[in-house]
Design a protein around this motif. Structure first.
Motif, short mmCIF file in Angstrom:
data_model
loop_
_atom_site.label_atom_id
_atom_site.label_comp_id
_atom_site.label_asym_id
_atom_site.label_seq_id
_atom_site.Cartn_x
_atom_site.Cartn_y
_atom_site.Cartn_z
N ARG A 34 -1.98 -27.46 33.72
CA ARG A 34 -1.64 -28.18 32.58
C ARG A 34 -0.62 -27.30 31.62
O ARG A 34 0.33 -27.97 31.02
N ASP A 54 -1.53 -32.38 34.63
CA ASP A 54 -2.75 -32.83 34.05
C ASP A 54 -3.29 -34.10 34.50
O ASP A 54 -2.88 -35.12 34.62
N VAL A 55 -4.64 -34.10 35.15
CA VAL A 55 -5.24 -35.35 35.75
C VAL A 55 -5.27 -36.39 34.77
O VAL A 55 -5.69 -37.52 35.34
N GLN A 56 -5.28 -36.10 33.53
CA GLN A 56 -5.43 -37.30 32.73
C GLN A 56 -3.95 -37.82 32.21
O GLN A 56 -3.99 -38.83 31.36
N ASP A 57 -3.00 -37.39 32.74
CA ASP A 57 -1.72 -37.72 32.48
C ASP A 57 -1.04 -38.36 33.80
O ASP A 57 -0.54 -37.44 34.76
N HIS A 58 -0.82 -39.46 34.07
CA HIS A 58 -0.30 -40.25 35.29
C HIS A 58 1.08 -39.83 35.54
O HIS A 58 1.41 -39.56 36.85
N GLU A 100 -14.53 -38.05 28.29
CA GLU A 100 -13.52 -36.91 28.69
C GLU A 100 -14.25 -36.36 30.17
O GLU A 100 -13.46 -36.01 31.07
N ASN A 103 -13.33 -38.88 32.66
CA ASN A 103 -11.75 -38.85 32.81
C ASN A 103 -11.32 -37.69 33.66
O ASN A 103 -10.31 -37.97 34.49
N VAL A 104 -11.70 -36.54 33.57
CA VAL A 104 -11.41 -35.52 34.25
C VAL A 104 -11.93 -35.42 35.51
O VAL A 104 -11.17 -35.27 36.47
N GLY A 108 -9.73 -38.84 37.12
CA GLY A 108 -8.69 -37.80 37.39
C GLY A 108 -8.33 -37.58 38.85
O GLY A 108 -7.39 -37.59 39.49
N ASP A 111 -7.02 -40.77 40.50
CA ASP A 111 -5.68 -40.68 40.04
C ASP A 111 -4.74 -40.04 41.11
O ASP A 111 -3.68 -40.42 41.54
N SER A 149 -21.23 -37.27 36.71
CA SER A 149 -19.64 -37.23 37.17
C SER A 149 -19.67 -36.81 38.60
O SER A 149 -18.98 -37.15 39.42
#
Length: 276
Positions: A34, A54-58, A100, A103-104, A108, A111, A149
């Protein structure tokens, strides 16, 4: 030609150790994190590209893959390593932290995988290594969300392996347990401190913490040990799906996978004293 591997979550811990190992073995390494501007070691290696992901930012995912191809020509393997673990009571964990966690650790991974698949299909092959956990095989109290998860990641990885075999893309799961030198536990502890205390659970929490303390005492594996298993999985030329990466979790993995349901549940309840 040198092979190229892209690894997520390489700012510290297992990801950084894995990046060093592959670079030392002659691979081109795309070390993503990140905050790449803070990295001081990996940037010194000529066969390593340090870049932001960042795996949360495409957008950052796509940009990192494009940068990797521009630098090295192609990507041969992906290690989905970025992740963290929530530690604490489910009831005391805020919904935004639950989101979260998934999401990670789950979305993530999905994605990053989705973004790289067109490149792998164009190359007529590729390798995806997902870093799971023993907590994706058996469950542990105070880690219900992390377990959830990683169980999701186990199911996703296995099902995906069947789909991608049709495209000559191999998918594998690495299952480590406790690692003595990682910062993973430090973050888990920090996350737990943020959770609200519920006095009704005090006795259970004290007992569970004591059990975990005992487990940590017998944990002898290091990040280097797990990185070697990741390297083995990347180079053994097989389509083997799962690799148990540390000795400490093998008894519980065996209990889960090789005994009856009743025996396994009795084993876990006895260990964690979960009866009221």
């Amino acid at each position: 030609m040198k092979k190229t591997i892209l690894i997520t979550g390489t700012s510290s811990g297992l990801g950084k150790t894995t990046a060093h190992l592959f670079a030392h073995q002659g691979w081109n390494v795309v070390a993503t994190m990140r905050r790449p501007e803070e990295e001081r070691e990996l940037v010194q290696l000529s066969n390593v590209l340090v870049t932001r992901l960042d795996v949360q930012d495409h957008v950052s995912i796509t940009t990192a893959i494009e940068a990797a191809i521009a630098r090295f020509g192609r990507i041969d393997a992906l290690v989905n390593n970025a992740g963290f673990g929530l530690f604490g009571l489910f009831e005391a964990t805020p919904p935004e932290k639950v989101a979260e966690q998934f999401n990670v650790n789950v979305f993530g991974v999905m994605d990053v995988t989705r973004a790289i698949l067109p490149h792998f299909r164009q190359n007529k092959g590729g390798l995806i290594l997902n870093i799971g956990s023993g907590a994706g095989v058996f469950t542990l109290p105070m880690l219900s969300l992390y377990c959830a998860s990683k169980f999701a990641l186990e199911g996703f990885t296995e099902a995906l392996s069947y789909e991608l075999a049709s495209q000559n893309i191999v998918v594998k799961m690495i299952e480590p347990g406790g690692v003595t030198s990682t910062k993973f536990e430090q973050r888990s502890g920090a996350e737990a401190v943020q959770n609200a205390a519920i006095p009704d659970y005090d006795r259970f929490v004290a007992h569970t913490n004591a059990v975990f303390a005992g487990l940590r005492e017998v944990c002898q594996a290091t990040e280097e040990d797990v990185a070697k298993v990741i390297y083995q999985a990347a180079t053994d030329g097989t389509d083997r799906l799962r690799y148990v990466a540390t000795e400490d979790i093998k008894p519980m993995v065996q209990a889960r996978r090789e005994t009856s349901e009743d025996e396994y549940i009795a084993f876990m309840r006895d260990r964690f004293g979960t009866k009221a």
